[in-house]
Design an enzyme around this catalytic site. Sequence first.
Site, mmCIF file in Angstrom:
data_model
loop_
_atom_site.group_PDB
_atom_site.id
_atom_site.type_symbol
_atom_site.label_atom_id
_atom_site.label_comp_id
_atom_site.label_asym_id
_atom_site.label_seq_id
_atom_site.Cartn_x
_atom_site.Cartn_y
_atom_site.Cartn_z
ATOM 1 N N ARG A 10 23.284 54.659 -33.942
ATOM 2 C CA ARG A 10 24.696 54.298 -33.827
ATOM 3 C C ARG A 10 25.016 53.567 -32.529
ATOM 4 O O ARG A 10 25.947 52.772 -32.480
ATOM 5 C CB ARG A 10 25.574 55.548 -33.975
ATOM 6 C CG ARG A 10 25.570 56.103 -35.387
ATOM 7 C CD ARG A 10 26.641 57.139 -35.606
ATOM 8 N NE ARG A 10 26.665 57.578 -37.003
ATOM 9 C CZ ARG A 10 27.496 58.491 -37.486
ATOM 10 N NH1 ARG A 10 28.385 59.061 -36.687
ATOM 11 N NH2 ARG A 10 27.459 58.838 -38.758
ATOM 12 N N ASP A 55 43.351 63.619 -34.957
ATOM 13 C CA ASP A 55 41.921 63.395 -34.780
ATOM 14 C C ASP A 55 41.663 63.051 -33.317
ATOM 15 O O ASP A 55 42.588 62.678 -32.577
ATOM 16 C CB ASP A 55 41.425 62.259 -35.680
ATOM 17 C CG ASP A 55 39.925 62.350 -35.940
ATOM 18 O OD1 ASP A 55 39.534 63.027 -36.901
ATOM 19 O OD2 ASP A 55 39.145 61.757 -35.172
#
Length: 270
Positions: A41, A140
């Site tokens: 990633r 979030d």
Amino acid sequence: MSSQLKLPTLGDSEFRRLQTLMAEASGIILAPNKRPLVAGRLMKRLRHYRLDNYASYLQLLDQPAYLKERRLVVDLLTTNETYFFREHPHFDFLGSWLSGRKGPLKCWSAACSSGEEPYSLAMVIQEHLRSGDWSILASDLSLSMLEKAAEGIYDMAQAKYFPQGWLQRHCLSGVGDMRGRFRVQAALRERVSLREINIVQPLPEGLGTFDVIFLRNVLIYFNNEEKQRIVQRLVSQLQPGGLLFIGHAESIHGFDLPLRLLNPSVYERL
């Protein structure tokens, strides 16, 4: 001589530094088996800055001018697969529970990612709750995910698990350049408040209490002590008789909490 580029290796010391960064920023403990995922990633960030190794990237992250890049690392390493009506038995149970309920309703999707969960919640509430007085808080840690949730635009493949007729009732299908995509209707998006909240930290003052809290597929990232603190923190915001949903692969067994199990991974606040 081969022209093939050699991929950089994420060494032990670099991985430990990333583990520390993640623990400090989010409370998430990166297990050793996550090293290949972390390397994969972050590879595109190395390419973005034209860096040859992870040590150089970590030096960049230490510079005050790159605080946004540090946040991006947290985003990249906490973003997970999500889709509408994931773990659908939860939504079936909630629909039945709502059908017998009267009065206002406040819900919290505490790890909302890119919005699929809170908008799934919104559709279930719209279909089953008799009262029109309801709202959803969607929070979030990732600002990029919250931005995507605010748009409410998704690929049509995300509609795979919609109940029959719900796509037409609750969403708009794209045309022209937006063909193959859909957008959650404004009437539902307006019911969902998006907010950046790190559930590892003390919760914001004035958050209020909720009748339903979804805390799904996030506890797996924490050790037992942190997991218990997080759940205690959220249960304190849950009304007596309210529901807490956790992921089917998660467990809060053995925690001293005022909860009773109603259904697999569904608890009622005592």
